[in-house]
Design a protein around this motif. Structure first.
Motif, PDB file in Angstrom:
ATOM      1  N   GLN A 169       1.084  -1.301   0.027  1.00  0.00           N
ATOM      2  CA  GLN A 169      -0.095   0.020   0.077  1.00  0.00           C
ATOM      3  C   GLN A 169       0.924   1.407  -0.129  1.00  0.00           C
ATOM      4  O   GLN A 169       0.465   2.335  -0.154  1.00  0.00           O
ATOM      5  N   TRP A 170       2.250   1.186   0.208  1.00  0.00           N
ATOM      6  CA  TRP A 170       3.227   2.337   0.220  1.00  0.00           C
ATOM      7  C   TRP A 170       4.411   1.874  -0.839  1.00  0.00           C
ATOM      8  O   TRP A 170       4.867   0.813  -0.863  1.00  0.00           O
ATOM      9  N   MET A 171       4.859   3.024  -1.532  1.00  0.00           N
ATOM     10  CA  MET A 171       5.938   2.674  -2.246  1.00  0.00           C
ATOM     11  C   MET A 171       7.200   3.585  -1.791  1.00  0.00           C
ATOM     12  O   MET A 171       7.067   4.806  -1.328  1.00  0.00           O
ATOM     13  N   ALA A 172       8.413   3.101  -1.845  1.00  0.00           N
ATOM     14  CA  ALA A 172       9.664   3.427  -1.184  1.00  0.00           C
ATOM     15  C   ALA A 172      10.666   3.941  -2.472  1.00  0.00           C
ATOM     16  O   ALA A 172      10.433   3.270  -3.288  1.00  0.00           O
ATOM     17  N   PHE A 173      11.089   5.473  -2.421  1.00  0.00           N
ATOM     18  CA  PHE A 173      11.787   5.922  -3.263  1.00  0.00           C
ATOM     19  C   PHE A 173      13.197   6.217  -2.893  1.00  0.00           C
ATOM     20  O   PHE A 173      13.265   6.992  -1.889  1.00  0.00           O
ATOM     21  N   VAL A 174      14.220   5.951  -3.673  1.00  0.00           N
ATOM     22  CA  VAL A 174      15.382   6.466  -3.260  1.00  0.00           C
ATOM     23  C   VAL A 174      15.627   7.861  -3.397  1.00  0.00           C
ATOM     24  O   VAL A 174      15.637   8.375  -4.719  1.00  0.00           O
ATOM     25  N   GLY A 175      16.455   8.458  -2.744  1.00  0.00           N
ATOM     26  CA  GLY A 175      16.846  10.043  -3.020  1.00  0.00           C
ATOM     27  C   GLY A 175      17.291  10.655  -1.814  1.00  0.00           C
ATOM     28  O   GLY A 175      17.930  10.197  -0.958  1.00  0.00           O
ATOM     29  N   GLY A 176      16.878  11.853  -1.561  1.00  0.00           N
ATOM     30  CA  GLY A 176      16.932  12.806  -0.715  1.00  0.00           C
ATOM     31  C   GLY A 176      17.120  14.146  -0.786  1.00  0.00           C
ATOM     32  O   GLY A 176      16.622  14.687  -1.543  1.00  0.00           O
ATOM     33  N   THR A 177      17.936  14.746   0.005  1.00  0.00           N
ATOM     34  CA  THR A 177      17.983  16.258   0.118  1.00  0.00           C
ATOM     35  C   THR A 177      19.424  16.810  -0.051  1.00  0.00           C
ATOM     36  O   THR A 177      20.242  16.192   0.709  1.00  0.00           O
ATOM     37  N   TRP A 178      19.623  17.794  -0.784  1.00  0.00           N
ATOM     38  CA  TRP A 178      21.071  18.217  -1.165  1.00  0.00           C
ATOM     39  C   TRP A 178      20.812  19.928  -0.337  1.00  0.00           C
ATOM     40  O   TRP A 178      19.795  20.576  -0.486  1.00  0.00           O
ATOM     41  N   VAL A 179      21.847  20.442   0.240  1.00  0.00           N
ATOM     42  CA  VAL A 179      21.787  21.767   0.940  1.00  0.00           C
ATOM     43  C   VAL A 179      23.102  22.307   0.710  1.00  0.00           C
ATOM     44  O   VAL A 179      24.151  21.719   0.570  1.00  0.00           O
ATOM     45  N   ALA A 180      23.133  23.736   0.699  1.00  0.00           N
ATOM     46  CA  ALA A 180      24.495  24.262   0.362  1.00  0.00           C
ATOM     47  C   ALA A 180      25.162  24.103   2.006  1.00  0.00           C
ATOM     48  O   ALA A 180      26.612  24.364   1.737  1.00  0.00           O
ATOM     49  N   GLN A 181      24.514  24.294   3.052  1.00  0.00           N
ATOM     50  CA  GLN A 181      25.084  23.853   4.293  1.00  0.00           C
ATOM     51  C   GLN A 181      24.279  23.317   5.327  1.00  0.00           C
ATOM     52  O   GLN A 181      23.038  23.428   4.956  1.00  0.00           O
ATOM     53  N   ALA A 182      24.786  22.740   6.114  1.00  0.00           N
ATOM     54  CA  ALA A 182      23.704  21.932   7.146  1.00  0.00           C
ATOM     55  C   ALA A 182      22.893  22.893   7.807  1.00  0.00           C
ATOM     56  O   ALA A 182      23.138  24.107   8.060  1.00  0.00           O
ATOM     57  N   ALA A 183      21.746  22.395   7.810  1.00  0.00           N
ATOM     58  CA  ALA A 183      20.546  23.383   8.341  1.00  0.00           C
ATOM     59  C   ALA A 183      19.214  22.615   8.351  1.00  0.00           C
ATOM     60  O   ALA A 183      19.087  21.505   8.065  1.00  0.00           O
ATOM     61  N   CYS A 184      18.368  23.234   9.275  1.00  0.00           N
ATOM     62  CA  CYS A 184      16.941  22.627   9.258  1.00  0.00           C
ATOM     63  C   CYS A 184      16.055  23.104   8.215  1.00  0.00           C
ATOM     64  O   CYS A 184      15.891  24.442   7.920  1.00  0.00           O
ATOM     65  N   VAL A 185      15.743  22.401   7.396  1.00  0.00           N
ATOM     66  CA  VAL A 185      15.134  22.685   5.795  1.00  0.00           C
ATOM     67  C   VAL A 185      13.829  22.659   6.138  1.00  0.00           C
ATOM     68  O   VAL A 185      13.330  21.238   6.321  1.00  0.00           O
ATOM     69  N   PRO A 186      13.172  23.573   5.628  1.00  0.00           N
ATOM     70  CA  PRO A 186      11.685  23.344   5.639  1.00  0.00           C
ATOM     71  C   PRO A 186      11.064  23.009   4.363  1.00  0.00           C
ATOM     72  O   PRO A 186      11.459  23.579   3.255  1.00  0.00           O
ATOM     73  N   LEU A 187      10.261  21.928   4.336  1.00  0.00           N
ATOM     74  CA  LEU A 187       9.712  21.570   2.955  1.00  0.00           C
ATOM     75  C   LEU A 187       8.173  21.569   3.087  1.00  0.00           C
ATOM     76  O   LEU A 187       7.601  21.605   4.202  1.00  0.00           O
ATOM     77  N   ILE A 188       7.593  21.639   2.003  1.00  0.00           N
ATOM     78  CA  ILE A 188       6.188  21.793   1.611  1.00  0.00           C
ATOM     79  C   ILE A 188       5.590  20.462   0.930  1.00  0.00           C
ATOM     80  O   ILE A 188       6.227  20.274  -0.258  1.00  0.00           O
ATOM     81  N   VAL A 189       4.868  19.420   1.581  1.00  0.00           N
ATOM     82  CA  VAL A 189       4.386  18.465   0.640  1.00  0.00           C
ATOM     83  C   VAL A 189       2.906  18.662   0.374  1.00  0.00           C
ATOM     84  O   VAL A 189       2.341  19.181   1.191  1.00  0.00           O
ATOM     85  N   THR A 190       2.744  18.487  -1.136  1.00  0.00           N
ATOM     86  CA  THR A 190       1.295  18.729  -1.454  1.00  0.00           C
ATOM     87  C   THR A 190       0.898  17.749  -1.993  1.00  0.00           C
ATOM     88  O   THR A 190       1.226  16.708  -2.976  1.00  0.00           O
ATOM     89  N   SER A 191      -0.480  17.106  -1.593  1.00  0.00           N
ATOM     90  CA  SER A 191      -0.966  15.875  -2.129  1.00  0.00           C
ATOM     91  C   SER A 191      -2.627  16.189  -1.856  1.00  0.00           C
ATOM     92  O   SER A 191      -3.171  16.691  -0.648  1.00  0.00           O
ATOM     93  N   ASP A 192      -3.354  15.844  -3.050  1.00  0.00           N
ATOM     94  CA  ASP A 192      -4.777  15.911  -2.996  1.00  0.00           C
ATOM     95  C   ASP A 192      -5.191  17.344  -2.896  1.00  0.00           C
ATOM     96  O   ASP A 192      -6.294  17.456  -2.081  1.00  0.00           O
ATOM     97  N   GLY A 193      -4.313  18.289  -3.135  1.00  0.00           N
ATOM     98  CA  GLY A 193      -5.010  19.635  -3.021  1.00  0.00           C
ATOM     99  C   GLY A 193      -4.561  20.340  -1.524  1.00  0.00           C
ATOM    100  O   GLY A 193      -4.788  21.544  -1.266  1.00  0.00           O
ATOM    101  N   GLN A 194      -3.946  19.695  -0.872  1.00  0.00           N
ATOM    102  CA  GLN A 194      -3.527  19.874   0.643  1.00  0.00           C
ATOM    103  C   GLN A 194      -1.904  19.957   0.860  1.00  0.00           C
ATOM    104  O   GLN A 194      -1.366  19.211   0.349  1.00  0.00           O
ATOM    105  N   ASP A 195      -1.780  21.497   1.341  1.00  0.00           N
ATOM    106  CA  ASP A 195      -0.056  21.258   1.668  1.00  0.00           C
ATOM    107  C   ASP A 195      -0.127  21.302   3.146  1.00  0.00           C
ATOM    108  O   ASP A 195      -0.773  21.495   3.985  1.00  0.00           O
ATOM    109  N   ASP A 196       1.020  20.408   3.501  1.00  0.00           N
ATOM    110  CA  ASP A 196       1.645  20.064   4.635  1.00  0.00           C
ATOM    111  C   ASP A 196       2.987  20.514   4.525  1.00  0.00           C
ATOM    112  O   ASP A 196       3.792  19.892   4.153  1.00  0.00           O
TER     113      ASP A 196
END
Length: 212
Positions: A169-196
């Motif tokens: 029921q769930w799929m896993a994907f390889v990847g990740g996050t690149w950054v200029a320098q170590a930091a607390c990175v804020p992301l926004i996830v959008t699914s079915d018209g909703q932002d989280d």
């Protein structure tokens, strides 16, 4: 992958992803999840100039688009019955690591915004199409990418087509996050018209969190 000089070594993300070969990760229940760790250990970030990513070998679960429409399927590496231990839900369709810090290492990328790479697996509900993007103001400081989609970008669309046979029921994907320098990175996830929103500690913990 060799750590960049001066990069702070920090505790690793949950064992769904294997941020560095040869390092110990937290145990997770189930033989199937152990197999996923083996698959992910063979993968490298898209932009690593020292070793190119190869297609998943045994145990991979390629996605297929049974609907005949919508965006192309993103290449997944496994189908799961539920998000694994050490992951938290963002909205109803996405799960991300629950670690206080995801370790970041030198990426080999020429892009200054992608100098360090934190490897972690994105888990998406089968059948969902989600957008993951860095928050406003971070477009020059962070990049994202999963499923071998090409150049790391500020916004990524993941189409979690069900695996052949409809397993999981769930799929896993390889990847990740690149950054200029170590930091607390804020992301926004959008699914079915909703932002989280979700914050991830890349190389350092976010405010209010502590490392184990």
């Amino acid at each position: 992958m060799s750590a960049h000089a001066g990069t702070t070594r920090t505790p690793r993300a949950p064992a769904l992803v294997e941020p560095g070969v040869g390092r110990r990760t937290r145990p997770i229940a189930g033989w199937a999840l152990l197999s996923l760790v083996v698959v992910l250990s063979a993968c490298t970030p898209t932009g690593d100039s020292r070793q190119r990513t190869t297609p998943p070998a045994d145990g991979a679960a390629p996605s297929t688009d049974s609907s005949g429409g919508g965006p192309p399927c993103t290449a997944s590496v496994d189908a799961l019955s539920a998000p694994p231990a050490g992951y938290r839900l963002v909205g109803r369709d996405v799960a991300v690591p629950d670690a206080a810090v995801i370790s970041a290492e030198d990426s080999g990328e020429a892009d200054p915004a992608a100098r360090l790479f934190a490897k972690w697996g994105l888990v998406v509900r089968a059948g969902a199409v989600v957008d993951v993007r860095v928050a406003p103001g971070w477009q020059d400081r962070a990049r994202l990418g999963w499923g071998g989609t090409g150049t790391p970008a500020a916004t990524v669309t993941v189409h979690a087509c069900a695996s052949e046979g409809g397993q999981g029921q769930w799929m896993a994907f390889v990847g990740g996050t690149w950054v200029a320098q170590a930091a607390c990175v804020p992301l926004i996830v959008t699914s079915d018209g909703q932002d989280d929103p979700v914050d991830l500690g890349i190389g350092v913990p976010c405010a209010g969190t502590t490392t184990p």
